[in-house]
Structure formats: C-alpha cells, structure tokens
Design a protein around this motif. Structure first.
Motif, short mmCIF file in Angstrom:
data_model
loop_
_atom_site.label_atom_id
_atom_site.label_comp_id
_atom_site.label_asym_id
_atom_site.label_seq_id
_atom_site.Cartn_x
_atom_site.Cartn_y
_atom_site.Cartn_z
N ASP A 187 120.59 -44.06 -15.57
CA ASP A 187 119.32 -43.53 -16.06
C ASP A 187 119.15 -43.81 -17.55
N TRP A 188 120.20 -43.61 -18.32
CA TRP A 188 120.15 -43.85 -19.77
C TRP A 188 119.85 -45.31 -20.07
N ALA A 189 120.52 -46.22 -19.37
CA ALA A 189 120.30 -47.64 -19.60
C ALA A 189 118.88 -48.05 -19.25
N GLU A 190 118.35 -47.49 -18.16
CA GLU A 190 116.98 -47.82 -17.76
C GLU A 190 115.97 -47.29 -18.78
N ARG A 191 116.19 -46.07 -19.27
CA ARG A 191 115.26 -45.48 -20.23
C ARG A 191 115.22 -46.22 -21.55
N HIS A 192 116.34 -46.87 -21.89
CA HIS A 192 116.43 -47.53 -23.20
C HIS A 192 116.42 -49.05 -23.11
N GLY A 193 116.04 -49.58 -21.98
CA GLY A 193 115.93 -51.04 -21.86
C GLY A 193 117.24 -51.77 -21.98
N ALA A 194 118.31 -51.14 -21.51
CA ALA A 194 119.65 -51.72 -21.64
C ALA A 194 120.25 -52.14 -20.30
N VAL A 195 119.39 -52.37 -19.32
CA VAL A 195 119.89 -52.77 -18.00
C VAL A 195 120.49 -54.17 -18.07
N GLN A 196 119.79 -55.08 -18.74
CA GLN A 196 120.25 -56.45 -18.85
C GLN A 196 121.01 -56.65 -20.17
N ILE A 197 122.04 -57.48 -20.11
CA ILE A 197 122.74 -57.87 -21.34
C ILE A 197 122.06 -59.12 -21.86
N PRO A 198 121.41 -59.05 -23.02
CA PRO A 198 120.68 -60.22 -23.51
C PRO A 198 121.61 -61.30 -24.03
N ASP A 199 121.04 -62.47 -24.29
CA ASP A 199 121.83 -63.58 -24.82
C ASP A 199 122.48 -63.20 -26.15
N GLU A 200 121.74 -62.51 -27.00
CA GLU A 200 122.29 -62.03 -28.27
C GLU A 200 122.80 -60.61 -28.05
N ALA A 201 123.94 -60.52 -27.41
CA ALA A 201 124.43 -59.22 -26.95
C ALA A 201 124.86 -58.30 -28.09
N THR A 202 125.15 -58.85 -29.26
CA THR A 202 125.57 -58.01 -30.38
C THR A 202 124.46 -57.83 -31.41
N SER A 203 123.22 -58.04 -31.00
CA SER A 203 122.09 -57.87 -31.91
C SER A 203 121.31 -56.61 -31.54
N GLU A 204 120.27 -56.33 -32.33
CA GLU A 204 119.43 -55.18 -32.05
C GLU A 204 118.66 -55.32 -30.75
N ALA A 205 118.63 -56.54 -30.20
CA ALA A 205 117.97 -56.75 -28.91
C ALA A 205 118.66 -56.00 -27.79
N ASN A 206 119.91 -55.62 -28.03
CA ASN A 206 120.69 -54.88 -27.03
C ASN A 206 120.88 -53.45 -27.53
N PHE A 207 120.15 -52.51 -26.94
CA PHE A 207 120.23 -51.11 -27.37
C PHE A 207 121.66 -50.58 -27.28
N ALA A 208 122.41 -51.03 -26.26
CA ALA A 208 123.77 -50.54 -26.05
C ALA A 208 124.76 -51.10 -27.05
N ASN A 209 124.34 -52.03 -27.87
CA ASN A 209 125.23 -52.57 -28.89
C ASN A 209 125.60 -51.52 -29.93
N ALA A 210 124.67 -50.64 -30.27
CA ALA A 210 124.91 -49.66 -31.33
C ALA A 210 124.61 -48.22 -30.91
N HIS A 211 124.33 -48.00 -29.61
CA HIS A 211 124.08 -46.66 -29.09
C HIS A 211 124.94 -46.47 -27.84
N THR A 212 125.37 -45.24 -27.60
CA THR A 212 126.30 -45.01 -26.49
C THR A 212 125.95 -43.74 -25.72
N ASN A 213 126.43 -43.70 -24.49
CA ASN A 213 126.33 -42.49 -23.66
C ASN A 213 127.36 -42.62 -22.55
N GLY A 214 128.59 -42.25 -22.86
CA GLY A 214 129.67 -42.38 -21.89
C GLY A 214 130.11 -41.04 -21.35
N THR A 215 131.22 -41.07 -20.63
CA THR A 215 131.82 -39.83 -20.11
C THR A 215 133.09 -39.49 -20.87
N GLY A 216 133.39 -40.24 -21.94
CA GLY A 216 134.69 -40.14 -22.59
C GLY A 216 134.86 -38.96 -23.52
#
Length: 529
Positions: free
Chosen positions: A161-190
């Motif tokens: 749900d979190w990935a879908e809400r933040h447009g992070a379902v797909q890993i973009p070509d520039e995976a370590t850029s701002e194009a990837n919300f999950a690059n600098a934001h997290t929501n784990g179970t840890g």
C-alpha cells in the motif's frame, strides 16, 4: 595524510556532531549505503544499513545460521516439490502502523524480480508467487528447488500500500535518484525507523518502539546515527575522541593501538568475503587498456600470466598485515562448494608470466588500468597499488584509478564495464549457486546481474540452471564441483585473499563480528551506566 589535513578532518567531524547527536549511538564506517530502497543494491554497506529498517521472511544470525523472521515456518510441498509454502507472523505491523500480510510479500518478491533490482538473481528460478490467505504465501519455481530457502534473507519486504501511494511500485532506471521515492524514504517492519538522511554525510534512525519483536531482543539503542567517514585517520580519531561508539571498518594499521586502549573493545573474526580481480574478456578494446588494438584479457595466457605475477603472500604481509588469507577461489571456506584443494593459490612465478605474455603476442607487455574502490574493503586501494610493481616486473604498465564504491558499482553494472577491476564477494546464501548465478552466468535479464566481464558460456549457463532444480544432494554437489573445476581454470576472476574483520567500539558495548559484515544492531544492549 598530512597532520594539518587530519586535524581539519577531525574538527569537521566533531563540528557536525551536535549535542543531540552525541547522545545517540554513532556507527561509523568507510562508505555510505548507495540507497535505502531495499531491492536496488546487493552491496554490503547498503544491506547493512537497510536491514535495520526492513526485514525478510528469514534472517541469518552472526554466524550465518538461518532462522525465522517474518515467516514463522516454511516447507517444500511433498505433493509438489516445485512449491515452497510460507506461514507468516500475524502480529507484525509496518512502521506507519499498517498491518503486514501476504499481499506485501507477494508485492515485494515481484518488485525484487524487476530488471533494475540488484536481487533478481536470487529469484531467477521463480515462476509464480501466490497468496493463499492473509498469512500464507506459496512460491513456485521452475523445478524442485531445495535451496531456495537460502535466498529468502536477502529479499526485504515493503508495504504494498505504501509503495502504491508513493509511486514506488516500479524501480526506475535511475534507482538512486529522486525519481525513486524509496531511495530516500522508508516504511519497513524492522527495529529502527528512518528520521533523516543526508547521503555521504549521515543517516539518522530511531528505535521502533512498536517493533513486533521488541520483547525478545535487547534493542538497547534508542537513537542510531550512521556516519560514513572515508578517511581512515578521521574514523579512528573520531572513535578515540568519543564521537563514535562503534567503528565497523577498522584500519588494519591501527589495530595494535586500539587494542591497547583500556576504554575500547576490539572484536575480530572471519568474514564471508573474498577480494579478487576481474577482467572484461569480451570487448574488442577494454576500457583503460592499450594493447595494439587487441583485448589482451580475452587470451587465457594473459590472465594466467597476471595471476602468477601477483605475490599474494606479499599482499598478505605488507598490505593486509596478516589480516587476510591468500586464496585460489572466489568463495570463502564458509560457502558450500569450497575445498582446500580448489582454494590453493597459484605459485608466484614472474619468469613464467613473462613467457606466457610473449606466447600471447605481448613480449613487451602492454598498458592497462585497474579500477578500484577506495572506501569499500580494508586496504582496497592499497591492494591495487601493490599490484603496480608486481605487474611492471613482467612488462604490464598499470595505472590505478581509485574511486568511491558508488561510482565503482555503477561502472560494474554498465556493459562494457571496466577492462580490469578489483571487487569482493560474499555469498549471502552460503552456497556456490548464488555466486555462479550472479558472477558467471550470461547476463540474460534474470541471472548474471553482477557479471561485468562479458563472460558467456552456454554449457556453464545450462549447468547453473540445473543447480536450482536438482534435489539429489550428491548430484548437486557433483555439479558444483564440475562448475568450479571449469570456472577456476577459466580465470575470469583472479582470487587474491579471503578477508578477516575487526570491529572497534567503546568498552560499554560488545558487538561480535558478523560473518556477513552486517552487524545486527537490534541485538545491542543498552550500556550499563
């Protein structure tokens, strides 16, 4: 390092540690994580940081032993041995308070299989992932895969749900850029929650007080600050000054001094990692090499010459100061498939190396460049520089290009990659299949993700494919042995040494060496005052 520069580095380090940060547990090492996206970079510092936030179905303890985590149990179905069934914990929530379920596992495994995932090799045999109910998942492989369970600690689970809400379902070509919300934001179970991140400066975490397993582990760290400090002198100075609580990448030359400090604790042990050299064997003109318009590395005589021109014992003594074991295989003794016979290093024979180069058409040698990380392994750049006089002795004029691991990792993902490079590998599955699949298999979109050499052999690919579905242990061991006999002889990679580890910390803490060099900081107890 000049004394003035060292002092300036230490001053800068102390300035950025504010009083609030000084109360936190400060963990320092030489390099930063490449990203916080759990499915992008299969790379040591990245996994070591991300595992504090995200979790897999299983995990390995400090000795490498596999145990349950988000899954309470698993089995390969007797009625259909191509299917693994996992029963999930029902008391787990993500850090945003949403409940963990089978939907998140199905989503995460599919995401980790995407083309830009650094973990897709682990799931190359998977053909289907199915939710049976909220707490049951079944994973189907192409054939029976008795070792599939060994891959599961490496696949971290994200919130669908979190990935879908933040447009992070797909890993973009520039995976370590701002194009990837999950690059600098997290929501784990840890066990730890992200507070803030400044790449290459610091990452701040805090204890997850709602962590599902909090009552069964120490979880004594309330605030955790991760500090990449590339300069060895500055790292040690920060520890001695009390600005760092735990130093992971301890400079080898400083071990005697740190052992002598009464207010510090030093722990040591073996790491599941081997450092080696690799070649581009496929390109017509490898990057950084001038050899009369040819690719010298495509000739096994040249690769053999380089191997026997390297004095591994001297590297162990003079560079690594005894904190390494010369190797003849790119897997450590902790990995299934290792034998002492295979791991015997080749003899140091510079005279024969010159003969081989002449036979290959290079009687005057050639010029080449070795690309090395300078913040990833103990004495990585120094190891490369030690090669310069060794190879010069046989006529190979070597230039060293040292760069941060972030740049080195990107270069190794491109094709063609560097013509000649230094890298390291530790098999997270403790099995040779993962090494074969990642480093030797042809790049085909499923396997060979980290094969930067251009090596491709249909026979090897077929044998690697058989490994994932072979259920007879003796047959499987025979295939592994056959592959190592062939691949060791190919010399696509030249093993240098197996790495050993030391951690240094304030005396209030006792953090044993983790064989995967991914210390479990949730297991650290609060210091006694």
């Amino acid at each position: 390092m000049p004394r003035r520069l060292a002092a300036a580095l230490l001053f800068a380090l102390l300035v950025v540690l504010t009083p609030a940060m000084a109360q936190a547990f400060v963990w320092a090492r030489s390099g930063d994580a490449l990203t916080l996206d759990p499915h992008v970079a299969n790379e040591g510092p990245t996994v070591a940081l991300v595992q504090n936030i995200y979790e897999g179905l299983t995990e390995r303890d400090r000795t490498g032993r596999l145990g349950p985590l988000l899954a309470v149990s698993w089995r390969m179905l007797l009625e259909d041995p191509t299917v693994w069934e996992f029963k999930l914990r029902g008391d787990v929530t993500f850090q945003d308070g949403s409940r963990f379920s089978a939907d998140d596992v199905v989503f995460s495994y599919h995401r980790a299989m995407q083309p830009n995932s650094g973990f897709r090799d682990y799931l190359a045999s998977v053909v289907a992932i199915e939710k049976i109910d909220d707490l049951t998942v079944r994973i189907r492989t192409r054939g029976p895969s008795p070792t599939f369970i060994e891959n599961t600690p490496t696949i971290f689970v994200m919130s669908k749900d979190w990935a879908e809400r933040h447009g992070a379902v797909q890993i973009p070509d520039e995976a370590t850029s701002e194009a990837n919300f999950a690059n600098a934001h997290t929501n784990g179970t840890g066990a730890f929650v992200l507070v803030s991140r400044q790449p290459y400066v610091r990452t701040e975490l805090k204890r997850n007080d709602a962590y599902w397993n909090r009552g069964h582990i120490p979880l004594g760290i309330a605030e955790l600050t991760y500090r990449p400090i590339s300069h060895a002198n500055a790292r040690v100075a920060a520890l001695l000054a009390g600005s760092v609580d735990f130093l992971q990448d301890v400079p080898i030359q400083d071990l005697p001094r740190l052992h002598a400090q009464s207010n510090l604790t030093v722990t040591s042990g073996v790491e599941n990692r081997t450092v080696f050299l690799g070649f581009d064997v496929a390109s017509p003109a490898p990057r950084g090499t001038q050899a009369g318009g040819r690719n010298p590395f495509a000739d096994i005589r040249v690769r053999r010459a380089i191997s026997i021109a390297i004095d591994r014992d001297q590297i162990q003594r003079a560079v690594m100061r005894g904190e390494a074991l010369p190797s003849g295989l790119i897997i450590s003794p902790l990995v299934n498939g290792w034998t002492s016979e295979l791991d015997t290093p080749p003899p140091f024979a510079p005279g024969r190396a010159r003969e081989l180069l002449a036979e290959a058409g290079y009687p005057e040698g050639f010029s080449t460049t070795v690309y090395c990380p300078n913040d990833r392994y103990a004495y990585d750049e120094e190891t490369c520089r030690a090669l310069v006089p060794m190879l010069a002795r046989v006529g190979i004029r070597l230039t060293v290009v040292a760069q941060p691991q972030a740049a080195q990792s990107q270069a190794l993902r491109r094709m063609p990659g560097p013509g000649f490079f230094l890298a390291g590998w530790g098999s997270p599955t403790y099995d040779s299949e993962q090494v074969f699949s990642s480093l030797y298999h042809s790049r085909d979109g499923q396997r060979g993700f980290y094969n930067a050499t251009g090596y491709s052999d249909p026979q090897v690919d077929a044998l690697i494919g058989r490994l994932s579905s072979e259920i007879d242990p003796s047959q499987r061991e025979a295939i592994v042995a056959r592959l190592w006999q062939k691949l060791r002889g190919e010399l696509i990679y030249l093993p240098l040494y197996h790495q050993t580890l030391s951690y240094a910390m304030k005396e209030a803490y006792d953090i044993p060496v983790d064989v995967s060099n991914t210390p479990k900081l949730k297991l650290v107890a609060a210091p006694s005052r």
